[in-house]
Structures are given as structure tokens and as C-alpha cells.
Design a protein around this motif. Structure first.
Motif, PDB file in Angstrom:
ATOM      1  N   SER A   1       0.820  -1.134   0.018  1.00  0.00           N
ATOM      2  CA  SER A   1       0.101   0.068  -0.116  1.00  0.00           C
ATOM      3  C   SER A   1       0.979   1.273   0.084  1.00  0.00           C
ATOM      4  CB  SER A   1      -0.949   0.120   1.242  1.00  0.00           C
ATOM      5  OG  SER A   1      -1.726  -1.170   1.237  1.00  0.00           O
ATOM      6  N   GLY A   2       2.142   1.123  -0.032  1.00  0.00           N
ATOM      7  CA  GLY A   2       3.050   2.255  -0.122  1.00  0.00           C
ATOM      8  C   GLY A   2       3.228   2.856   1.138  1.00  0.00           C
ATOM      9  N   ASN A   3       2.971   2.359   2.449  1.00  0.00           N
ATOM     10  CA  ASN A   3       3.121   2.810   3.913  1.00  0.00           C
ATOM     11  C   ASN A   3       4.159   2.523   4.643  1.00  0.00           C
ATOM     12  OD1 ASN A   3       0.380   3.903   3.268  1.00  0.00           O
ATOM     13  ND2 ASN A   3      -0.373   1.762   4.073  1.00  0.00           N
ATOM     14  N   GLY A   4       4.558   3.509   5.562  1.00  0.00           N
ATOM     15  CA  GLY A   4       5.918   3.200   6.391  1.00  0.00           C
ATOM     16  C   GLY A   4       5.567   2.370   7.257  1.00  0.00           C
ATOM     17  N   ILE A   5       4.858   2.579   8.250  1.00  0.00           N
ATOM     18  CA  ILE A   5       4.540   2.044   9.503  1.00  0.00           C
ATOM     19  C   ILE A   5       2.823   1.772   9.693  1.00  0.00           C
ATOM     20  CG2 ILE A   5       4.334   1.918  12.081  1.00  0.00           C
ATOM     21  CD1 ILE A   5       6.643   3.953  11.974  1.00  0.00           C
ATOM     22  N   CYS A   6       2.338   0.500   9.604  1.00  0.00           N
ATOM     23  CA  CYS A   6       1.073   0.489   9.866  1.00  0.00           C
ATOM     24  C   CYS A   6       0.797  -0.336  11.301  1.00  0.00           C
ATOM     25  CB  CYS A   6       0.570  -0.782   8.522  1.00  0.00           C
ATOM     26  SG  CYS A   6       0.985  -0.203   6.970  1.00  0.00           S
ATOM     27  N   VAL A   7      -0.212   0.241  11.829  1.00  0.00           N
ATOM     28  CA  VAL A   7      -0.783  -0.404  12.971  1.00  0.00           C
ATOM     29  C   VAL A   7      -2.169  -1.114  12.713  1.00  0.00           C
ATOM     30  CG1 VAL A   7      -1.423  -0.095  15.582  1.00  0.00           C
ATOM     31  CG2 VAL A   7       0.689   1.340  14.367  1.00  0.00           C
ATOM     32  N   VAL A   8      -2.324  -2.134  12.531  1.00  0.00           N
ATOM     33  CA  VAL A   8      -3.791  -2.719  12.044  1.00  0.00           C
ATOM     34  C   VAL A   8      -4.295  -3.899  13.234  1.00  0.00           C
ATOM     35  CG1 VAL A   8      -3.346  -2.093   9.776  1.00  0.00           C
ATOM     36  CG2 VAL A   8      -2.401  -4.218  10.423  1.00  0.00           C
ATOM     37  N   GLY A   9      -5.537  -3.855  13.436  1.00  0.00           N
ATOM     38  CA  GLY A   9      -6.283  -4.520  14.106  1.00  0.00           C
ATOM     39  C   GLY A   9      -7.423  -5.426  12.941  1.00  0.00           C
ATOM     40  N   LYS A  10      -8.392  -5.765  13.319  1.00  0.00           N
ATOM     41  CA  LYS A  10      -9.347  -6.534  12.498  1.00  0.00           C
ATOM     42  C   LYS A  10     -10.583  -5.636  12.912  1.00  0.00           C
ATOM     43  CE  LYS A  10      -7.126 -10.915  12.377  1.00  0.00           C
ATOM     44  NZ  LYS A  10      -7.262 -12.279  12.613  1.00  0.00           N
ATOM     45  N   LYS A  11     -11.623  -5.783  11.561  1.00  0.00           N
ATOM     46  CA  LYS A  11     -12.822  -4.918  11.834  1.00  0.00           C
ATOM     47  C   LYS A  11     -13.698  -5.677  12.785  1.00  0.00           C
ATOM     48  CE  LYS A  11     -17.036  -3.411   9.356  1.00  0.00           C
ATOM     49  NZ  LYS A  11     -17.550  -3.584   7.784  1.00  0.00           N
ATOM     50  N   GLY A  12     -13.805  -5.039  13.879  1.00  0.00           N
ATOM     51  CA  GLY A  12     -14.747  -5.666  15.059  1.00  0.00           C
ATOM     52  C   GLY A  12     -13.943  -5.980  16.130  1.00  0.00           C
ATOM     53  N   ARG A  13     -12.592  -6.247  15.889  1.00  0.00           N
ATOM     54  CA  ARG A  13     -11.748  -6.390  17.046  1.00  0.00           C
ATOM     55  C   ARG A  13     -10.338  -5.517  16.757  1.00  0.00           C
ATOM     56  NH1 ARG A  13      -9.739 -12.627  17.192  1.00  0.00           N
ATOM     57  NH2 ARG A  13      -7.644 -12.006  16.374  1.00  0.00           N
ATOM     58  N   HIS A  14     -10.554  -4.465  17.580  1.00  0.00           N
ATOM     59  CA  HIS A  14      -9.406  -3.410  17.547  1.00  0.00           C
ATOM     60  C   HIS A  14      -8.037  -4.092  18.247  1.00  0.00           C
ATOM     61  CE1 HIS A  14     -12.451   0.118  17.170  1.00  0.00           C
ATOM     62  NE2 HIS A  14     -12.196  -0.802  15.795  1.00  0.00           N
ATOM     63  N   VAL A  15      -6.794  -3.573  17.752  1.00  0.00           N
ATOM     64  CA  VAL A  15      -5.517  -3.910  18.444  1.00  0.00           C
ATOM     65  C   VAL A  15      -5.483  -2.614  19.456  1.00  0.00           C
ATOM     66  CG1 VAL A  15      -4.281  -2.687  16.636  1.00  0.00           C
ATOM     67  CG2 VAL A  15      -3.277  -4.158  18.263  1.00  0.00           C
ATOM     68  N   LYS A  16      -5.456  -3.142  20.619  1.00  0.00           N
ATOM     69  CA  LYS A  16      -5.443  -2.131  21.673  1.00  0.00           C
ATOM     70  C   LYS A  16      -3.927  -1.762  22.337  1.00  0.00           C
ATOM     71  CE  LYS A  16      -9.936  -3.379  23.425  1.00  0.00           C
ATOM     72  NZ  LYS A  16     -10.534  -4.045  24.613  1.00  0.00           N
ATOM     73  N   GLY A  17      -3.936  -0.180  22.510  1.00  0.00           N
ATOM     74  CA  GLY A  17      -2.664   0.069  23.489  1.00  0.00           C
ATOM     75  C   GLY A  17      -1.342   0.282  22.735  1.00  0.00           C
ATOM     76  N   VAL A  18      -1.269   0.278  21.400  1.00  0.00           N
ATOM     77  CA  VAL A  18      -0.076   0.346  20.757  1.00  0.00           C
ATOM     78  C   VAL A  18       0.518   1.873  20.791  1.00  0.00           C
ATOM     79  CG1 VAL A  18       1.060   0.280  18.400  1.00  0.00           C
ATOM     80  CG2 VAL A  18      -0.708  -1.563  18.941  1.00  0.00           C
ATOM     81  N   SER A  19       1.862   2.094  20.919  1.00  0.00           N
ATOM     82  CA  SER A  19       2.492   3.338  20.782  1.00  0.00           C
ATOM     83  C   SER A  19       3.492   3.218  19.581  1.00  0.00           C
ATOM     84  CB  SER A  19       2.915   3.688  21.976  1.00  0.00           C
ATOM     85  OG  SER A  19       2.020   3.792  23.230  1.00  0.00           O
ATOM     86  N   VAL A  20       3.699   4.486  19.173  1.00  0.00           N
ATOM     87  CA  VAL A  20       4.772   4.783  18.072  1.00  0.00           C
ATOM     88  C   VAL A  20       5.124   6.072  18.615  1.00  0.00           C
ATOM     89  CG1 VAL A  20       5.227   5.080  15.447  1.00  0.00           C
ATOM     90  CG2 VAL A  20       3.318   3.495  16.217  1.00  0.00           C
ATOM     91  N   ALA A  21       6.457   6.149  18.705  1.00  0.00           N
ATOM     92  CA  ALA A  21       7.135   7.561  19.143  1.00  0.00           C
ATOM     93  C   ALA A  21       8.469   7.362  18.468  1.00  0.00           C
ATOM     94  CB  ALA A  21       7.011   7.401  20.799  1.00  0.00           C
ATOM     95  N   GLY A  22       9.053   8.879  18.624  1.00  0.00           N
ATOM     96  CA  GLY A  22      10.498   9.166  18.506  1.00  0.00           C
ATOM     97  C   GLY A  22      10.950   8.860  17.160  1.00  0.00           C
ATOM     98  N   LEU A  23      10.545   9.036  16.324  1.00  0.00           N
ATOM     99  CA  LEU A  23      11.101   8.635  14.978  1.00  0.00           C
ATOM    100  C   LEU A  23      10.659   9.388  13.739  1.00  0.00           C
ATOM    101  CD1 LEU A  23       8.744   6.878  13.461  1.00  0.00           C
ATOM    102  CD2 LEU A  23       9.553   4.914  15.040  1.00  0.00           C
ATOM    103  N   THR A  24      11.468   9.343  12.480  1.00  0.00           N
ATOM    104  CA  THR A  24      10.985   9.950  11.400  1.00  0.00           C
ATOM    105  C   THR A  24      10.729   8.912  10.265  1.00  0.00           C
ATOM    106  OG1 THR A  24      12.412  11.792  11.532  1.00  0.00           O
ATOM    107  CG2 THR A  24      11.831  11.446   9.582  1.00  0.00           C
ATOM    108  N   VAL A  25       9.658   9.088   9.658  1.00  0.00           N
ATOM    109  CA  VAL A  25       9.124   8.214   8.434  1.00  0.00           C
ATOM    110  C   VAL A  25       8.926   9.119   7.321  1.00  0.00           C
ATOM    111  CG1 VAL A  25       6.860   8.299   9.080  1.00  0.00           C
ATOM    112  CG2 VAL A  25       7.369   6.397   7.939  1.00  0.00           C
ATOM    113  N   THR A  26       9.667   8.511   6.090  1.00  0.00           N
ATOM    114  CA  THR A  26       9.588   9.682   5.047  1.00  0.00           C
ATOM    115  C   THR A  26       9.716   9.016   3.729  1.00  0.00           C
ATOM    116  OG1 THR A  26      10.791  11.689   4.186  1.00  0.00           O
ATOM    117  CG2 THR A  26      12.090  10.000   5.324  1.00  0.00           C
ATOM    118  N   GLY A  27       9.237   9.592   2.657  1.00  0.00           N
ATOM    119  CA  GLY A  27       9.711   8.939   1.175  1.00  0.00           C
ATOM    120  C   GLY A  27       8.621   7.931   0.881  1.00  0.00           C
ATOM    121  N   PHE A  28       7.415   7.571   1.552  1.00  0.00           N
ATOM    122  CA  PHE A  28       6.771   6.442   1.207  1.00  0.00           C
ATOM    123  C   PHE A  28       5.560   6.979   0.265  1.00  0.00           C
ATOM    124  CE2 PHE A  28       8.627   4.918   4.974  1.00  0.00           C
ATOM    125  CZ  PHE A  28       8.895   3.537   4.597  1.00  0.00           C
TER     126      PHE A  28
END
Length: 354
Positions: free
Chosen positions: A97-124
Motif C-alpha cells: 500500500s506504499g505505507n511506512g508503519i502500519c498499525v492494524v487490527g481487524k474489523k470488530g476486533r481492534h488492536v489495543k494500546g499500541v504506541s509509536v514514538a520518537g522517529l522519522t518516517v519519510t519518502g513513502f
């Protein structure tokens, strides 16, 4: 182990010590996994357990990363931790999909409590950070720059926190929040998502909130975009709105962006409400947003692009200076219950709103 690794491990140990020094013994089982440039972030993420931290050393990583483990923290050492596209696109859906970082659960079942911090994401080609079906996602101190579509984006999610991020020069919105772009649905309740203290600069739109309810956009600096803040609804029910845009500094969003299949040309727009209801816009400083777009102006209330009116929105206590063609613009004259009160401004269309 090289001297470079030893030095970085010493620095990382200090960071871990600060972060964990006050941690209670109940979480002592949670582990920190350190990844150096040239090593696979994805393999480490896949091996981590709920509650673990994947800590990325300074340097450049060439890959896309998918996180679906609840409670996981993906953290860099600051802007010097950089994630860029791989030379050869991987087979996973995030990279496809051309993405850098993906945080994904499922429809009807969310992934809980994820953190993304302190970085650079570029060029996607897609988004720097893309999240779907999450609950309580936190994105902090992330720099998303020069990505093809969105800097940081979230769909079908609740209770998100987006604080102290920088989104610059992304192809569409620096920060994009929506119910979904894949289907026609009513506005979703975000259950209190917060977008605060971010710098949004040089994008097509600083912040887009599309078909959502119950969230806050506050204390952000939004500048140099074609448009500052878009709150967008349509004819689907429940309607978009019941949210707050407050205490933002929105100035000189005068970059020129051409018309697209979905939207008129943009230039000189501070805040737009279109097809929304029960939205509070208050205590914002909105300065020097000027242009020749149909949507130009300081705060613009606009009938939805599919003909839905905006209703019962409150625009109150804002300071507006030097916006053109006017500080306050209301083209949605059929909308019921929209109020403009206590704003410090000089010019409005129609006259009498200041």
C-alpha cells in the motif's frame, strides 16, 4: 560487537533506565528489544509479546513495518531514527500500500494500546504512519515528511492520541482521521480521540477530520498548507460533528493546490466546516490566510459537496486577522442554527458575522 554498537547500547541503556526506572515490579516481565540499522524491525516486532518495547537505534532503516501486537511500543531515538522505503517492495500489505508503519487490527476486533514514538518516517508513496481498527493508539514525537498521501492517518479507530508530531510536505493531509474511505458509512464515534500540540506545515491540508464524531483538535500550529483544518461530513447518518476545534494557531496557509476529483482548488483557507453539525470552533488564532479558492477565508462554513447543510455549529471567541476574502465566511445560508458570536474580526461574508 563494534564500538558503534557499544556506544549506541550505552545510550539506549540510559534511555531504558530513564523510561523504566520508576516502573512497578508488576511490569518487570515486559522486555525491550533493540534493533540496529541493517537488522529487521519486522522480525523483532513479530517476536515481541504484548507490552514489550521495540527500540530502534539512530540511523536509517529501509522497510515497512506492520504492528498488530496489543500493547506494543515501537520507539526510536528521536528524529535521527529514520524509516524509509525498501529498495525492493516487500510482499506484505503495508509495503504494497506504499505505507511506512502500519498499525492494524481487524474489523470488530481492534488492536489495543499500541504506541509509536520518537522517529522519522519519510519518502513513502502512501502514508508515513497508517492505522486501522485500533483502540488507544498513541503517536508522539513522530516526524512524517514528504510522504505521497498522508503523513499520519487513522481509520475505523477509537481513543487515539496524536501529540507533538510534525507532519510536513505530505501529498494530502499531514494528519488524516476518518471513519473509512473505502465505503459509504455514517460518522463514527472516536470516543474521545485527541489531536494536540502538533506542527502541520506545507501539506495540502494540515488536518482532515472526515465523517467522525467526539474528538478534539487543539493547540496545534497549522501553517504553510493550502488549507489548515477541514472537518467534513455528508449525507450519511449519523452526521459528522459533535467535536471541538480549539486553541489552534492557524496562519498563512496560502500554498496553492490544484483542483482534484473530490475537491476544488485550495489556497488561503483556515478552518472549513462542511456538512457538519454541533461542532464548536473556539479560541483559535487565525491569521493571514488568503486566496482565490471558493473555500478561501479564515473560518468557512460550507454546504457539503453532496448538498448536505451544516447545522448548529458554534463559531465563538476566535481571533481572526487579515484573512481573505474575509475572516468569517458562511456560504451555507440554508444551514440551520449556525452561530457566530464573540469573534474578534473585521470582515465577513455575508456582512454582520463579526
Amino acid at each position: 560487537m563494534t564500538k558503534w554498537h557499544i556506544a549506541h547500547l550505552a545510550c539506549i541503556a540510559a534511555v531504558i533506565g530513564v523510561g523504566l526506572g520508576a516502573a512497578p515490579s508488576a511490569v518487570a516481565h515486559e522486555r525491550t528489544h533493540v534493533v540496529f540499522p541493517g537488522e529487521s524491525i519486522q522480525k523483532t516486532v513479530d517476536a515481541a509479546r504484548p507490552g514489550d518495547t521495540v527500540l530502534l537505534a539512530s540511523g536509517t532503516f529501509h522497510e515497512s513495518v506492520t504492528v498488530s501486537t496489543p500493547g506494543l511500543t515501537l520507539r526510536g531515538m528521536g528524529r535521527g531514527t529514520v524509516i524509509r522505503p525498501a529498495a525492493k517492495k516487500a510482499a506484505d500489505s503495508c509495503a504494497k500500500s506504499g505505507n511506512g508503519i502500519c498499525v492494524v487490527g481487524k474489523k470488530g476486533r481492534h488492536v489495543k494500546g499500541v504506541s509509536v514514538a520518537g522517529l522519522t518516517v519519510t519518502g513513502f508513496a502512501g502514508s508515513g504512519v497508517f492505522a486501522e481498527s485500533t483502540d488507544g493508539l498513541t503517536v508522539r514525537h513522530v516526524t512524517a515528511v514528504k510522504n505521497g498521501v498522508w503523513g499520519i492517518a487513522q481509520e475505523r479507530s477509537v481513543r487515539g492520541v496524536f501529540r507533538q508530531n510534525t507532519a510536513r510536505h505530505n501529498g494530502d493531509a499531514g494528519l488524516f482521521l476518518a471513519n473509512t474511505i473505502k465505503a459509504e458509512e455514517g460518522a463514527a464515534d472516536t470516543k474521545g480521540t485527541v489531536v494536540a500540540h502538533n506542527l502541520l506545515e506545507g501539506n495540502r491540508i494540515g488536518v482532515t477530520v472526515r465523517r467522525l464524531r467526539n474528538l478534539t483538535v487543539a493547540d496545534n500550529l497549522v501553517t504553510g498548507n493550502c488549507a489548515g483544518v477541514f472537518v467534513v461530513g455528508d449525507e450519511n447518518k449519523p452526521r459528522a460533528g459533535a467535536l471541538t476545534v480549539s486553541d489552534n494557531r492557524i496562519e498563512r496557509n496560502n500554498k496553492s493546490c490544484p483542483k482534484t476529483a473530490r475537491l476544488d482548488a485550495l489556497q488561503g483557507t483556515g478552518i472549513v466546516l462542511t456538512g457538519t453539525e454541533d461542532t464548536l470552533v473556539t479560541r483559535n488564532l487565525i491569521r493571514e490566510n488568503t486566496g482565490n479558492s471558493p473555500l478561501s477565508g479564515g473560518i468557512v462554513v460550507w454546504k457539503s459537496f453532496v448538498g448536505t447543510t451544516s447545522e448548529r455549529n458554534r463559531i465563538t471567541g476566535n481571533v481572526l486577522e487579515g484573512n481573505g476574502p474575509a475572516d468569517l465566511v458562511n456560504t451555507d445560508t440554508a444551514g440551520k442554527g449556525n452561530t457566530f458570536q464573540g469573534n474578534a474580526c473585521r470582515a465577513s461574508k455575508p456582512a454582520g458575522l463579526c
